[in-house]
Design a protein around this motif. Structure first.
Motif, PDB file in Angstrom:
ATOM      1  N   ILE A  38       0.935  -1.352  -0.181  1.00  0.00           N
ATOM      2  CA  ILE A  38       0.090  -0.156   0.161  1.00  0.00           C
ATOM      3  C   ILE A  38       0.884   1.310   0.126  1.00  0.00           C
ATOM      4  O   ILE A  38       0.364   2.058   0.506  1.00  0.00           O
ATOM      5  N   ALA A  39       2.087   1.045  -0.313  1.00  0.00           N
ATOM      6  CA  ALA A  39       3.256   2.179  -0.589  1.00  0.00           C
ATOM      7  C   ALA A  39       3.561   2.952   0.523  1.00  0.00           C
ATOM      8  O   ALA A  39       3.529   4.060   0.635  1.00  0.00           O
ATOM      9  N   LEU A  40       3.363   2.250   1.699  1.00  0.00           N
ATOM     10  CA  LEU A  40       3.863   3.082   2.893  1.00  0.00           C
ATOM     11  C   LEU A  40       5.435   3.220   3.034  1.00  0.00           C
ATOM     12  O   LEU A  40       6.179   2.371   2.402  1.00  0.00           O
ATOM     13  N   ARG A  41       5.883   4.308   3.491  1.00  0.00           N
ATOM     14  CA  ARG A  41       7.326   4.605   3.403  1.00  0.00           C
ATOM     15  C   ARG A  41       7.883   3.712   4.438  1.00  0.00           C
ATOM     16  O   ARG A  41       7.331   3.149   5.483  1.00  0.00           O
ATOM     17  N   PRO A  42       9.232   3.522   4.039  1.00  0.00           N
ATOM     18  CA  PRO A  42       9.984   2.606   5.039  1.00  0.00           C
ATOM     19  C   PRO A  42       9.845   2.989   6.626  1.00  0.00           C
ATOM     20  O   PRO A  42       9.832   2.139   7.228  1.00  0.00           O
ATOM     21  N   ARG A  43      10.154   4.267   6.628  1.00  0.00           N
ATOM     22  CA  ARG A  43      10.130   4.646   8.196  1.00  0.00           C
ATOM     23  C   ARG A  43       8.796   4.422   8.901  1.00  0.00           C
ATOM     24  O   ARG A  43       8.687   4.129  10.108  1.00  0.00           O
ATOM     25  N   PHE A  44       7.611   4.492   7.879  1.00  0.00           N
ATOM     26  CA  PHE A  44       6.476   4.224   8.661  1.00  0.00           C
ATOM     27  C   PHE A  44       6.298   2.776   8.722  1.00  0.00           C
ATOM     28  O   PHE A  44       5.455   2.393   9.868  1.00  0.00           O
TER      29      PHE A  44
ATOM     30  N   LEU B  25       8.654   0.452   9.670  1.00  0.00           N
ATOM     31  CA  LEU B  25       9.500   0.365  10.717  1.00  0.00           C
ATOM     32  C   LEU B  25       8.750   0.974  12.087  1.00  0.00           C
ATOM     33  O   LEU B  25       8.662   0.271  13.136  1.00  0.00           O
ATOM     34  N   ARG B  26       8.090   1.903  11.920  1.00  0.00           N
ATOM     35  CA  ARG B  26       7.644   2.780  13.168  1.00  0.00           C
ATOM     36  C   ARG B  26       6.163   2.026  13.611  1.00  0.00           C
ATOM     37  O   ARG B  26       5.783   1.736  14.707  1.00  0.00           O
TER      38      ARG B  26
ATOM     39  N   VAL C  87       4.668  -0.877  11.877  1.00  0.00           N
ATOM     40  CA  VAL C  87       4.330  -2.382  11.805  1.00  0.00           C
ATOM     41  C   VAL C  87       5.496  -2.855  12.414  1.00  0.00           C
ATOM     42  O   VAL C  87       4.982  -4.054  13.264  1.00  0.00           O
ATOM     43  N   VAL C  88       6.740  -2.756  12.156  1.00  0.00           N
ATOM     44  CA  VAL C  88       7.826  -3.723  12.915  1.00  0.00           C
ATOM     45  C   VAL C  88       8.076  -3.479  14.243  1.00  0.00           C
ATOM     46  O   VAL C  88       7.849  -4.234  15.167  1.00  0.00           O
ATOM     47  N   LEU C  89       8.259  -2.343  14.556  1.00  0.00           N
ATOM     48  CA  LEU C  89       8.710  -1.860  15.968  1.00  0.00           C
ATOM     49  C   LEU C  89       7.369  -2.238  17.124  1.00  0.00           C
ATOM     50  O   LEU C  89       7.930  -2.919  18.252  1.00  0.00           O
ATOM     51  N   PRO C  90       6.326  -2.041  16.918  1.00  0.00           N
ATOM     52  CA  PRO C  90       5.469  -2.394  17.931  1.00  0.00           C
ATOM     53  C   PRO C  90       5.337  -3.721  18.444  1.00  0.00           C
ATOM     54  O   PRO C  90       4.983  -4.210  19.382  1.00  0.00           O
ATOM     55  N   GLN C  91       5.723  -4.706  17.204  1.00  0.00           N
ATOM     56  CA  GLN C  91       5.576  -6.017  17.556  1.00  0.00           C
ATOM     57  C   GLN C  91       6.960  -6.530  17.763  1.00  0.00           C
ATOM     58  O   GLN C  91       7.053  -7.426  18.805  1.00  0.00           O
ATOM     59  N   ALA C  92       7.938  -5.986  17.482  1.00  0.00           N
ATOM     60  CA  ALA C  92       9.227  -6.449  17.654  1.00  0.00           C
ATOM     61  C   ALA C  92       9.421  -6.098  19.282  1.00  0.00           C
ATOM     62  O   ALA C  92      10.352  -6.857  19.785  1.00  0.00           O
ATOM     63  N   LEU C  93       9.044  -5.004  19.795  1.00  0.00           N
ATOM     64  CA  LEU C  93       9.316  -4.323  20.976  1.00  0.00           C
ATOM     65  C   LEU C  93       8.938  -5.355  22.062  1.00  0.00           C
ATOM     66  O   LEU C  93       9.277  -5.470  23.200  1.00  0.00           O
ATOM     67  N   ARG C  94       7.757  -6.064  21.700  1.00  0.00           N
ATOM     68  CA  ARG C  94       7.056  -6.910  22.744  1.00  0.00           C
ATOM     69  C   ARG C  94       8.054  -8.091  22.886  1.00  0.00           C
ATOM     70  O   ARG C  94       8.057  -8.676  23.966  1.00  0.00           O
ATOM     71  N   VAL C  95       8.907  -8.398  22.013  1.00  0.00           N
ATOM     72  CA  VAL C  95       9.863  -9.505  22.232  1.00  0.00           C
ATOM     73  C   VAL C  95      11.195  -8.941  22.853  1.00  0.00           C
ATOM     74  O   VAL C  95      11.744  -9.714  23.589  1.00  0.00           O
ATOM     75  N   ILE C  96      11.475  -7.755  22.644  1.00  0.00           N
ATOM     76  CA  ILE C  96      12.804  -7.075  22.600  1.00  0.00           C
ATOM     77  C   ILE C  96      12.830  -6.822  24.170  1.00  0.00           C
ATOM     78  O   ILE C  96      13.964  -6.946  25.032  1.00  0.00           O
TER      79      ILE C  96
END
Length: 398
Positions: free
Chosen positions: A304-310, A312-313, A315-324
């Motif tokens: 859906i053409a989201l920018r890479p920083r979006f 990361l901010r 999609v990736v980080l909210p789920q990764a931080l639960r593990v980190i």
């Protein structure tokens, strides 16, 4: 009275006492009370035994020694101290040194660990191999050997006259790391306060923007406003105090340096050793957190053409931080405790100074108890702070 009314007004039947006594919940409470009482009685017995043995050997007990004059100097202090101060003041100096090297180590380990962890999941084969090699090396060498290694390296650097010049910003020698520093000015304290206010304001503004987006679906980019709050408030404070810009540059002078600030070789070696050791574990934690994010969600965000920083901010980080965050808390606590290795290279941390106090006063039990309680409190505070952060970044299920 109708049957329905009678049914509603009827009280639930009482459980027989026998059922309560033999219930699993009741037995669980009884077992816990019995265990707590046994532990308390054991502790009381050990305490009385220690007191009796010490009194039999004419060794004083209690913490009154903390008010006695220490009569020894400490080579590196963050607060005022002299040999005329008390043992309590000396232990406070050790605590401040422990906290300073631990804080510096946590920052360094986090920066290196996150960088290496991201390299571990990079699509670049060379970066992956470099990161893997780094992780395997630092994780499989005992931390005490790493601290001793860096202490030996720094102590074998050139003397101040042949010190390594760091591009005019400082020097690296066997005296440690010497670097330029701003000349002390009242504006600096107010700038730190403005920085803290800016960070708090940026966090509040980001949360308000997030609520607005969830309520209306309209996105508000808070990147530059946050940068403006965090950097702009200290800058305005600096300008308000007349923009003091005088710097103290270190210069070679005889067998030492004049000007600037110097970090001792022991501090640098200890910080490098414990930080590099912990960074290997943090890198693996970050790698696991990133890989825990479903690949399909990242691909959907790209579609859906989201920018890479979006991506990361949001999609990736909210789920990764639960593990980190949970294992990262453990690594921070472990790093703080590893700082006690300072005694091996002579850095005056809490354990090193505590050993000196213990040798001079002969009150080993009390000195060790003070160190144990201090490390317990510091570790608990670190855990509480990280748990609070974990709740902030947790994804709320609705």
């Amino acid at each position: 009275m109708t049957d329905a009314t009678a049914g509603r007004s009827a009280k639930p039947p009482k459980r027989p006492l026998k059922d309560i006594l033999y219930s699993e919940g009741f037995r669980t409470v009884i077992y816990q009370i019995a265990l707590a009482a046994a532990v308390a009685l054991l502790g009381l017995y050990l305490y009385q035994n220690v007191v009796e043995n010490l009194s039999r050997q004419n060794i004083a007990t209690g913490f009154g020694f903390l008010k006695e004059v220490s009569q020894f100097e400490i080579g590196e202090t963050l607060i005022g101290y002299s040999s005329r101060d008390t043992y309590g003041r000396a232990l406070m100096v050790g605590l401040m040194n422990t906290l300073s090297v631990s804080a510096a180590g946590i920052v360094l380990a986090t920066v290196i660990g996150f960088a290496v962890g991201i390299m571990r999941v990079s699509s670049n084969w060379l970066l992956q191999r470099i990161a893997l090699t780094y992780v395997e090396i630092v994780r499989n060498i005992p931390v005490i050997l790493q601290v001793i290694f860096w202490a030996a390296v720094i102590r074998n650097l050139p003397a101040p006259r042949q010190a390594l010049d760091l591009w005019g910003l400082g020097f690296l020698s066997n005296r440690g790391l010497t670097f330029l520093m701003p000349v002390a000015d009242p504006a600096h304290a107010w700038m730190l306060a403005a920085l803290a206010i800016g960070i708090v304001a940026a966090v509040i503004a980001a949360r308000l923007a997030r609520r607005h987006r969830e309520a209306t679906g309209r996105y508000i980019d808070m990147l530059w406003p946050s940068v403006g709050l965090i950097l702009g408030l200290p800058l305005l404070t600096w300008l308000g105090f007349g923009a003091p810009h005088e710097l103290s540059f270190p210069e070679r002078q005889g067998f030492n340096f004049a000007g600037g600030a110097t970090i001792s070789p022991e501090f640098v070696a200890l910080m490098a050793g414990i930080a590099l050791y912990s960074s290997g574990f943090i890198a693996e934690i970050v790698r696991a957190g990133i890989q825990a994010t479903p690949r399909g969600q990242v691909e959907a965000a790209r579609s859906i053409a989201l920018r890479p920083r979006f991506i990361l901010r949001y999609v990736v980080l909210p789920q990764a931080l639960r593990v980190i965050v949970p294992p990262l808390t453990s690594q921070y606590v472990s790093l703080i405790k590893n700082s006690s290795i300072a005694v091996v290279i002579g850095y005056p941390d809490l354990v090193n100074i505590g050993n000196t106090v213990m040798n001079q006063t002969g009150q080993a039990v009390e000195a060790i108890a003070v160190m144990m309680v201090v490390y317990l409190i510091v570790s608990l505070v670190t855990s509480i702070a990280m748990n609070f952060y974990n709740r902030l970044v947790a994804i709320k299920e609705r």
